[in-house]
Design a protein around this motif. Sequence first.
Motif, short mmCIF file in Angstrom:
data_model
loop_
_atom_site.label_atom_id
_atom_site.label_comp_id
_atom_site.label_asym_id
_atom_site.label_seq_id
_atom_site.Cartn_x
_atom_site.Cartn_y
_atom_site.Cartn_z
N ALA A 219 -24.46 -41.46 -9.27
CA ALA A 219 -23.79 -42.29 -8.27
C ALA A 219 -22.28 -42.10 -8.30
N ASN A 220 -21.70 -42.01 -9.49
CA ASN A 220 -20.24 -41.81 -9.58
C ASN A 220 -19.83 -40.48 -8.97
N ARG A 221 -20.65 -39.45 -9.20
CA ARG A 221 -20.37 -38.13 -8.61
C ARG A 221 -20.44 -38.19 -7.09
N LEU A 222 -21.39 -38.94 -6.56
CA LEU A 222 -21.49 -39.09 -5.11
C LEU A 222 -20.27 -39.81 -4.55
N ASP A 223 -19.76 -40.80 -5.28
CA ASP A 223 -18.55 -41.50 -4.84
C ASP A 223 -17.37 -40.53 -4.75
N ILE A 224 -17.28 -39.66 -5.74
CA ILE A 224 -16.15 -38.71 -5.77
C ILE A 224 -16.31 -37.64 -4.70
N LEU A 225 -17.56 -37.15 -4.51
CA LEU A 225 -17.79 -36.12 -3.50
C LEU A 225 -17.58 -36.65 -2.09
N ALA A 226 -17.71 -37.96 -1.92
CA ALA A 226 -17.48 -38.55 -0.60
C ALA A 226 -16.00 -38.51 -0.23
N LEU A 227 -15.14 -38.32 -1.23
CA LEU A 227 -13.71 -38.11 -0.95
C LEU A 227 -13.48 -36.66 -0.56
N ASN A 228 -12.24 -36.28 -0.31
CA ASN A 228 -12.00 -34.88 0.03
C ASN A 228 -12.04 -34.01 -1.22
N GLU A 229 -12.22 -32.70 -1.02
CA GLU A 229 -12.43 -31.79 -2.14
C GLU A 229 -11.24 -31.71 -3.10
N PRO A 230 -9.99 -31.67 -2.63
CA PRO A 230 -8.88 -31.63 -3.59
C PRO A 230 -8.88 -32.80 -4.57
N VAL A 231 -9.23 -33.99 -4.10
CA VAL A 231 -9.30 -35.15 -4.99
C VAL A 231 -10.42 -34.97 -6.01
N ALA A 232 -11.59 -34.50 -5.54
CA ALA A 232 -12.72 -34.30 -6.45
C ALA A 232 -12.40 -33.26 -7.52
N ILE A 233 -11.75 -32.17 -7.12
CA ILE A 233 -11.37 -31.14 -8.08
C ILE A 233 -10.31 -31.68 -9.04
N GLY A 234 -9.40 -32.51 -8.51
CA GLY A 234 -8.32 -33.06 -9.32
C GLY A 234 -8.80 -33.96 -10.45
N VAL A 235 -9.95 -34.64 -10.26
CA VAL A 235 -10.47 -35.52 -11.31
C VAL A 235 -11.47 -34.79 -12.21
N GLY A 236 -11.58 -33.47 -12.03
CA GLY A 236 -12.37 -32.65 -12.95
C GLY A 236 -13.82 -32.46 -12.57
N VAL A 237 -14.18 -32.71 -11.33
CA VAL A 237 -15.57 -32.53 -10.89
C VAL A 237 -15.78 -31.10 -10.41
N VAL A 239 -17.19 -29.25 -7.96
CA VAL A 239 -17.69 -29.66 -6.64
C VAL A 239 -18.93 -28.89 -6.24
N GLU A 240 -18.88 -27.58 -6.31
CA GLU A 240 -20.00 -26.77 -5.83
C GLU A 240 -21.25 -26.99 -6.67
N ARG A 241 -21.08 -27.10 -8.00
CA ARG A 241 -22.26 -27.31 -8.86
C ARG A 241 -22.90 -28.67 -8.59
N GLU A 242 -22.07 -29.73 -8.52
CA GLU A 242 -22.61 -31.06 -8.26
C GLU A 242 -23.24 -31.14 -6.88
N ARG A 243 -22.61 -30.51 -5.92
CA ARG A 243 -23.15 -30.52 -4.56
C ARG A 243 -24.50 -29.82 -4.51
N LEU A 244 -24.62 -28.71 -5.24
CA LEU A 244 -25.88 -27.96 -5.25
C LEU A 244 -26.99 -28.77 -5.93
N VAL A 245 -26.67 -29.40 -7.06
CA VAL A 245 -27.67 -30.21 -7.78
C VAL A 245 -28.15 -31.36 -6.91
N LEU A 246 -27.22 -32.04 -6.26
CA LEU A 246 -27.58 -33.17 -5.42
C LEU A 246 -28.31 -32.73 -4.15
N LEU A 247 -27.96 -31.55 -3.64
CA LEU A 247 -28.69 -31.01 -2.49
C LEU A 247 -30.15 -30.74 -2.87
#
Length: 335
Positions: A219-237, A239-247
């Motif tokens: 759920a926390n990852r989904l909250d972060i991915l719902a923001l824009n990508e620069p913010v998600a990358i900035g907090v250490g997520v 993005v592509e791996r989490e997006r693929l797993v959730l997909l």
Amino acid sequence: MMQPRLLNKQRMILCVLFALTALTMFVGMGTGYASLSFDRLIPTLLGQGTFKEEFILFSVRLPRMVITLLAGMALALSGAVLQGITRNDLADPGIVGINAGAGVAIAVFFLFFPVKADTFVFALPFVAFVGALLTACLIYVCAYSRHTGLQPVRLVLTGVGFSMALSGTMIVLISSAERQKVDFIAKWLAGNIWGTDWPFIWALVPWLAILIPFTLCKANRLDILALNEPVAIGVGVSVERERLVLLLTAVALAASAVSVTGGIAFIGLMAPHMAKALVGPRHHVLIPVTVLLGGWLLLLADTTGRHLLDPDGIPAGIMAALMGAPYFLYLLLKS
């Protein structure tokens, strides 16, 4: 940390949804083509009914309602995950073509790979998952841009195109098939709840038992991915791996549901939006409400549709479309 007031609001909404679900199931168990009076429901549930009453309840109505409830939960959660990872309010497994991909795989399996009945029940979710996964990968590749990343509008348009193409593929596949098999696939396309026996429930439960807790953990990852990508990358997520797993999670949820209910759209679109309007966008709070809301919506659609026309009623997929299409147009115009 979530506010206590928000958690209390979530608990209250969950209690209301539990009550609505129980009421809808109670009405569904007592109404139908074969008579079963409401004052006999409780004794029959407790094992004190006649053979006819127990057969109607435990072999006909209750399995259908349980499978409908579980499938609605899976479709709603799949839609919530898709909307989160694509940042697109119009994402839904039925609209973006994932359900159609699962349908083509099921049609091919049903027409050309005859298996025993006991194996068929448990193989269907895996077959649907393979078809949905291949479709999702193709849609992702077509909608992804190396310069701008995943484009939400392009994803929806690509998914709609794949959905139409795959629906046409199913029609071609059944054009030379036997009448009995054509009837089955036609019912699947209409979203007719066909997996109405207990083995189908046992085939679906393990998928939900694993994927719902897993999604809650993400759920926390989904909250972060719902923001824009620069913010998600900035907090250490990643993005592509989490997006693929959730997909993959969204595809598995949708495929497991449609393998026993047929091609049902719009539940995954409506339930997350309604849940957001009730409790906000935080996924820890949103996911439980979405899951229960999706189950109740599909149960309501199927229960209502069964009594509108005799003797077979209106398929749940058509009822869900009648409820969801105006909402989809509203969201489209709003966006």
